[in-house]
Design a protein around this motif. Structure first.
Motif, PDB file in Angstrom:
ATOM      1  N   THR A   1       0.827  -1.203   0.000  1.00 15.71           N
ATOM      2  CA  THR A   1       0.000   0.000   0.000  1.00 15.71           C
ATOM      3  C   THR A   1       0.864   1.257   0.000  1.00 15.71           C
ATOM      4  O   THR A   1       0.573   2.241  -0.690  1.00 15.71           O
ATOM      5  CB  THR A   1      -0.924   0.002   1.230  1.00 15.71           C
ATOM      6  N   ILE A   2       1.943   1.231   0.773  1.00 17.62           N
ATOM      7  CA  ILE A   2       2.842   2.385   0.845  1.00 17.62           C
ATOM      8  C   ILE A   2       3.652   2.527  -0.432  1.00 17.62           C
ATOM      9  O   ILE A   2       3.765   3.613  -1.009  1.00 17.62           O
ATOM     10  CB  ILE A   2       3.771   2.251   2.063  1.00 17.62           C
TER      11      ILE A   2
ATOM     12  N   ASP B   1       2.707   7.223  -4.353  1.00 20.24           N
ATOM     13  CA  ASP B   1       3.887   8.060  -4.570  1.00 20.24           C
ATOM     14  C   ASP B   1       4.197   8.933  -3.369  1.00 20.24           C
ATOM     15  O   ASP B   1       5.358   9.039  -2.939  1.00 20.24           O
ATOM     16  CB  ASP B   1       3.692   8.928  -5.820  1.00 20.24           C
ATOM     17  N   GLU B   2       3.167   9.578  -2.795  1.00 19.31           N
ATOM     18  CA  GLU B   2       3.397  10.470  -1.665  1.00 19.31           C
ATOM     19  C   GLU B   2       3.887   9.699  -0.441  1.00 19.31           C
ATOM     20  O   GLU B   2       4.828  10.116   0.243  1.00 19.31           O
ATOM     21  CB  GLU B   2       2.108  11.237  -1.335  1.00 19.31           C
ATOM     22  N   ALA B   3       3.230   8.588  -0.164  1.00 19.68           N
ATOM     23  CA  ALA B   3       3.630   7.784   0.991  1.00 19.68           C
ATOM     24  C   ALA B   3       5.027   7.207   0.803  1.00 19.68           C
ATOM     25  O   ALA B   3       5.820   7.129   1.745  1.00 19.68           O
ATOM     26  CB  ALA B   3       2.622   6.661   1.222  1.00 19.68           C
ATOM     27  N   ALA B   4       5.347   6.829  -0.431  1.00 26.31           N
ATOM     28  CA  ALA B   4       6.655   6.247  -0.712  1.00 26.31           C
ATOM     29  C   ALA B   4       7.776   7.265  -0.499  1.00 26.31           C
ATOM     30  O   ALA B   4       8.874   6.919  -0.048  1.00 26.31           O
ATOM     31  CB  ALA B   4       6.695   5.696  -2.132  1.00 26.31           C
ATOM     32  N   LYS B   5       7.504   8.548  -0.830  1.00 26.69           N
ATOM     33  CA  LYS B   5       8.520   9.587  -0.637  1.00 26.69           C
ATOM     34  C   LYS B   5       8.842   9.776   0.843  1.00 26.69           C
ATOM     35  O   LYS B   5       9.977  10.072   1.211  1.00 26.69           O
ATOM     36  CB  LYS B   5       8.032  10.899  -1.242  1.00 26.69           C
TER      37      LYS B   5
END
Length: 448
Positions: A380-381, A385-389
């Protein structure tokens, strides 16, 4: 060779530890010259031949470890002269014949370990005289006859292993007197009759293994008093409880080390939900009600083999319920294989592996009950894109370590019976405090 040891030249010797070497040959009779010997440890070597009767001359011995060698023959009756003996370990040899009844004279013994030999005959009633005994290991032999009721006198006993023998007859009611017992394994024998209600008095018991016998009747409700119980295994008997035609629930009381009852609303650390066979119908009904009969509204995930539902129980606890898709009758027919797979799953215990609380096999529903992890999966993370950053290198390193620990545990667990075919990001989930957990659901293959 041990025969080259200068026994005659060392009359004052009190402590001998030659364990974990490559000593071979016989134990020489000259060992009887060490009359002041208190401690003798020859375990984990390549010693063969018979145990010399001269060992009975070492009347000051308190510790005798001869385990994990290639010793054969019978246990010499001369050992019964070692009245000061506290530890006697002869396990993992090739000893045969019967267990000498005179071992009951060694009343200072607190550890008697004879497992994994070829001992035959019955368990001597005289073992019940060993009032200081803390651990008794007689498993993996060829013992026959009944379990002597005199074992009920061993009030200090914490571990009783008599499994993998050919014992028959009932489980003595007197076993329920062993109030200090925390590990009782009588599995893989020919025991018959009902499970004694007196086992419900074993207030400290954590492991109770009675599977692969011929036990019959119902499971006594008194077992519901065992608040310390962690692992109850009763499969492959002739018990007439609601199992295959109704509900199958294994008892997993995951709890804190603090003695006492499990609190209902807190599931932090190891203080978790207890599911028992005694309220199995209630638990099934509660899960169905909590998910509105597995309504899609409560579905939090779906895979090849089934869906995962979030269930908030009346106690305030939240669990994840993995409900399997309906399978053809022939695929569900082998309940024994299903139980074996569940048993392997329960042996996987690690801080980074999602905990399995219990399971249900019902004519309408088949599901597993797992620890609920509120933060979703690693996938999910990574797919956001935002969570991955925001998922920095420190967190990623933590993920790698946690994943490695969990995967190693799963690969090496359960006597190498469990193999994970693939590792995917969706198999890793997050706890409330962002600890990575590995999820074992249907990604399994079992060796045959």
């Amino acid at each position: 060779m041990l025969q080259e040891f200068p026994f005659s030249s060392l009359p004052q010797l009190a402590h001998v530890d030659l364990s974990v070497n490559e000593l071979y040959g016989i134990i020489p009779p000259q060992i009887g010259h060490l009359s002041k010997l208190i401690y003798l440890d020859l375990q984990i070597n390549l010693l063969s031949g018979k145990i010399p009767p001269e060992i009975g001359l070492l009347t000051n011995l308190t510790t005798l470890h001869l385990s994990e060698n290639k010793l054969n023959g019978s246990i010499p009756r001369d050992m019964c002269q070692l009245r000061l003996l506290e530890e006697l370990a002869l396990h993992m040899n090739r000893l045969d014949d019967s267990i000498p009844s005179c071992l009951g004279n060694l009343t200072n013994l607190f550890w008697l370990s004879l497992y994994n030999n070829s001992l035959s005959g019955s368990i001597p009633r005289e073992i019940g005289k060993l009032s200081n005994l803390v651990e008794l290991d007689l498993d993996t032999n060829h013992l026959t006859g009944s379990i002597p009721s005199t074992l009920g006198y061993l009030k200090k006993l914490t571990v009783l292993h008599i499994f993998d023998n050919q014992l028959s007859g009932p489980i003595p009611e007197e076993i329920g007197n062993l109030e200090s017992l925390w590990d009782l394994s009588l599995k893989t024998n020919n025991l018959s009759g009902p499970i004694p209600a007196s086992l419900g008095h074993l207030g400290n018991i954590e492991f109770l293994h009675l599977y692969q016998n011929q036990l019959s009747g119902s499971i006594p409700e008194d077992l519901g008093n065992l608040s310390s119980l962690v692992d109850l295994e009763l499969s492959e008997n002739q018990l007439n409880v609601v199992l295959f035609c109704g509900l199958i629930i294994m008892l997993f009381s995951f709890r804190t080390r603090k003695r006492g009852s499990v609190t209902g609303s807190n599931m932090n650390n190891e203080e978790l939900l207890s599911i028992s066979i005694f309220d199995g119908k209630t638990m099934l009904r509660e899960i169905i009600e909590a998910t509105k009969n597995f309504d899609s509204l409560y579905c939090i995930g779906e895979g090849r083999f089934g869906r995962v539902y979030k269930a908030e129980l009346l106690s305030g606890d939240t669990v994840a319920v993995k409900k399997f898709h309906s399978l053809p009758h022939d695929e569900m027919a082998d309940q024994k294989e299903f139980l074996n797979e569940i048993r392997v799953l329960t042996e996987v215990k690690h801080r980074n592996v999602v905990k399995l609380y219990g399971f249900c096999s019902h004519v309408r529903h088949t599901f597993l009950v797992y620890e609920y992890l509120p933060r979703g999966s690693l996938a999910t993370i990574l797919c956001n894109d935002e969570a991955a950053k925001e998922f920095g290198w420190d967190k990623r390193l933590t993920v790698i370590k946690g994943a490695a620990y969990a995967c190693t545990t799963c690969t090496m667990s359960a006597n190498h019976q469990l193999f994970i075919e693939t590792y995917q990001a969706r198999m890793f989930c997050w706890t409330q405090n962002m600890k990575l957990m590995f999820r074992i659901l249907a990604q399994l293959s079992f060796s045959t």
